[in-house]
Scaffold this active site. Structure first.
Site: not given
Length: 94
Positions: A36-39
């Site tokens: 999950i690439p929250c950036h």
């Protein structure tokens, strides 16, 4: 790996939630940055937004000089921008 960004608002709309709830969930994301690439989540005005549990004001994103109290925040903004840049997503000072 090339990526794309989305906004807190778009994710909230898709999830029938609120942008603050999306930010809260990303803040405690135990799987960051993969899968999950929250950036890759930014504010709907295309401002970099938050990263690593902190929310940044626009003045910090545009500031290139570090001040004593802002060192950590500047480092976090730089980290988010570096991750995005490695994935083919570029931001300018605006």
């Amino acid at each position: 790996m090339f990526g794309f960004v989305s906004t807190y608002k778009l994710l909230a709309t898709a999830l029938k939630s609120s942008p603050r709830a999306v930010g809260g969930a990303l803040r405690v994301n135990p799987f960051a940055p993969s899968p999950i690439p929250c950036h890759r989540v930014i504010a709907s005005d295309f401002f970099i937004g938050g990263f690593d549990g902190e929310w940044f004001k626009r003045q910090h994103q545009n500031n290139t000089k570090k001040r004593n109290d802002d060192d950590i925040m500047e480092d976090k903004i730089g980290c988010k921008l570096d991750r995005l840049k490695k994935e083919g997503i570029f931001f300018d000072k605006e």
